[in-house]
Design a protein around this motif. Structure first.
Motif, PDB file in Angstrom:
ATOM      1  N   TYR A   4       0.869  -1.178   0.000  1.00  0.00           N
ATOM      2  CA  TYR A   4       0.000   0.000   0.000  1.00  0.00           C
ATOM      3  C   TYR A   4       0.898   1.217   0.000  1.00  0.00           C
ATOM      4  O   TYR A   4       1.949   1.233   0.643  1.00  0.00           O
ATOM      5  CB  TYR A   4      -0.896   0.023   1.247  1.00  0.00           C
ATOM      6  N   ARG A   5       0.441   2.269  -0.692  1.00  0.00           N
ATOM      7  CA  ARG A   5       1.200   3.514  -0.668  1.00  0.00           C
ATOM      8  C   ARG A   5       0.282   4.677  -1.018  1.00  0.00           C
ATOM      9  O   ARG A   5      -0.475   4.621  -1.985  1.00  0.00           O
ATOM     10  CB  ARG A   5       2.344   3.454  -1.674  1.00  0.00           C
ATOM     11  N   ASP A   6       0.340   5.715  -0.202  1.00  0.00           N
ATOM     12  CA  ASP A   6      -0.262   6.997  -0.547  1.00  0.00           C
ATOM     13  C   ASP A   6       0.807   8.052  -0.291  1.00  0.00           C
ATOM     14  O   ASP A   6       1.973   7.721  -0.101  1.00  0.00           O
ATOM     15  CB  ASP A   6      -1.595   7.242   0.184  1.00  0.00           C
ATOM     16  N   ARG A   7       0.453   9.303  -0.276  1.00  0.00           N
ATOM     17  CA  ARG A   7       1.444  10.374  -0.138  1.00  0.00           C
ATOM     18  C   ARG A   7       2.250  10.264   1.152  1.00  0.00           C
ATOM     19  O   ARG A   7       3.441  10.549   1.186  1.00  0.00           O
ATOM     20  CB  ARG A   7       0.737  11.734  -0.220  1.00  0.00           C
ATOM     21  N   TRP A   8       1.619   9.838   2.248  1.00  0.00           N
ATOM     22  CA  TRP A   8       2.269   9.879   3.552  1.00  0.00           C
ATOM     23  C   TRP A   8       2.531   8.509   4.178  1.00  0.00           C
ATOM     24  O   TRP A   8       3.368   8.392   5.068  1.00  0.00           O
ATOM     25  CB  TRP A   8       1.451  10.736   4.515  1.00  0.00           C
ATOM     26  N   ILE A  18       6.030   5.914   7.743  1.00  0.00           N
ATOM     27  CA  ILE A  18       5.197   7.102   7.924  1.00  0.00           C
ATOM     28  C   ILE A  18       6.046   8.319   7.564  1.00  0.00           C
ATOM     29  O   ILE A  18       6.916   8.737   8.333  1.00  0.00           O
ATOM     30  CB  ILE A  18       4.685   7.212   9.371  1.00  0.00           C
ATOM     31  N   ARG A  19       5.807   8.870   6.391  1.00  0.00           N
ATOM     32  CA  ARG A  19       6.543  10.054   5.950  1.00  0.00           C
ATOM     33  C   ARG A  19       5.982  11.287   6.673  1.00  0.00           C
ATOM     34  O   ARG A  19       4.804  11.371   6.953  1.00  0.00           O
ATOM     35  CB  ARG A  19       6.432  10.208   4.435  1.00  0.00           C
ATOM     36  N   GLY A  20       6.847  12.236   6.950  1.00  0.00           N
ATOM     37  CA  GLY A  20       6.418  13.453   7.629  1.00  0.00           C
ATOM     38  C   GLY A  20       6.147  13.252   9.108  1.00  0.00           C
ATOM     39  O   GLY A  20       5.479  14.057   9.732  1.00  0.00           O
ATOM     40  N   TYR A  21       6.691  12.206   9.683  1.00  0.00           N
ATOM     41  CA  TYR A  21       6.477  11.957  11.112  1.00  0.00           C
ATOM     42  C   TYR A  21       7.378  12.859  11.946  1.00  0.00           C
ATOM     43  O   TYR A  21       6.942  13.463  12.909  1.00  0.00           O
ATOM     44  CB  TYR A  21       6.750  10.488  11.432  1.00  0.00           C
ATOM     45  N   TYR A  22       8.647  12.921  11.573  1.00  0.00           N
ATOM     46  CA  TYR A  22       9.614  13.745  12.297  1.00  0.00           C
ATOM     47  C   TYR A  22       9.791  15.085  11.595  1.00  0.00           C
ATOM     48  O   TYR A  22       9.654  15.183  10.389  1.00  0.00           O
ATOM     49  CB  TYR A  22      10.976  13.041  12.357  1.00  0.00           C
ATOM     50  N   PHE A  23      10.120  16.127  12.361  1.00  0.00           N
ATOM     51  CA  PHE A  23      10.351  17.445  11.801  1.00  0.00           C
ATOM     52  C   PHE A  23      11.690  17.471  11.099  1.00  0.00           C
ATOM     53  O   PHE A  23      12.665  16.963  11.651  1.00  0.00           O
ATOM     54  CB  PHE A  23      10.315  18.494  12.920  1.00  0.00           C
ATOM     55  N   PRO A  24      11.831  18.062   9.937  1.00  0.00           N
ATOM     56  CA  PRO A  24      10.727  18.604   9.165  1.00  0.00           C
ATOM     57  C   PRO A  24      10.063  17.578   8.253  1.00  0.00           C
ATOM     58  O   PRO A  24       8.892  17.694   7.943  1.00  0.00           O
ATOM     59  CB  PRO A  24      11.376  19.717   8.348  1.00  0.00           C
ATOM     60  N   TRP A  25      10.794  16.571   7.777  1.00  0.00           N
ATOM     61  CA  TRP A  25      10.186  15.635   6.829  1.00  0.00           C
ATOM     62  C   TRP A  25      10.615  14.196   7.076  1.00  0.00           C
ATOM     63  O   TRP A  25      10.498  13.367   6.201  1.00  0.00           O
ATOM     64  CB  TRP A  25      10.545  16.005   5.388  1.00  0.00           C
ATOM     65  N   GLY A  26      11.125  13.878   8.237  1.00  0.00           N
ATOM     66  CA  GLY A  26      11.663  12.551   8.501  1.00  0.00           C
ATOM     67  C   GLY A  26      10.622  11.441   8.464  1.00  0.00           C
ATOM     68  O   GLY A  26       9.467  11.639   8.806  1.00  0.00           O
ATOM     69  N   THR A  27      11.069  10.267   8.064  1.00  0.00           N
ATOM     70  CA  THR A  27      10.208   9.092   7.956  1.00  0.00           C
ATOM     71  C   THR A  27      10.409   8.186   9.167  1.00  0.00           C
ATOM     72  O   THR A  27      11.544   7.886   9.538  1.00  0.00           O
ATOM     73  CB  THR A  27      10.537   8.305   6.667  1.00  0.00           C
TER      74      THR A  27
END
Length: 108
Positions: A4-8, A18-27
């Motif tokens: 499964y894959r969507d933007r985040w 989980i993309r965007g979990y850590y500031f600023p864009w960490g996975t």
């Protein structure tokens, strides 16, 4: 290869990313074996929909999702820590089913 894959959110054979979990864009990468439980929650104006990233309740951390105000369902992942990831995939039913399909790591 992704199940499964969507933007985040991305579900691979071994883990959820989980993309965007850590500031600023960490996975954040969570192996399925680390997930103790997954809980489906209905979101409302005061229960998650208004927050696109972060938390007002330090038991949960909402990953970045600018579309969250337009979604109605989220998933809370218990990974055995005080803070639980809160995600809002575009297709929460599919992500929940993928997590539950890993019985070696997910308790019945």
């Amino acid at each position: 290869m992704s199940e499964y894959r969507d933007r985040w959110i991305e579900c691979t054979a071994e883990e959820i990313r989980i993309r965007g979990y850590y500031f600023p864009w960490g996975t954040k990468r969570i192996p399925y074996r680390s997930i103790r439980s997954v809980r489906r929650v209905e979101m409302g104006a005061f229960t998650g929909r208004g927050r696109i990233w972060g938390t007002a309740n330090f038991r949960y951390w909402a990953s970045l999702d600018p579309a969250r105000p337009h979604k109605k369902v989220g998933l809370i992942l218990d990974v055995g820590r005080t803070v639980r990831p809160f995600v809002t995939p575009d297709d929460p039913g599919t992500v929940e089913a993928i997590i539950r399909a890993h019985p070696a790591s997910y308790p019945a």
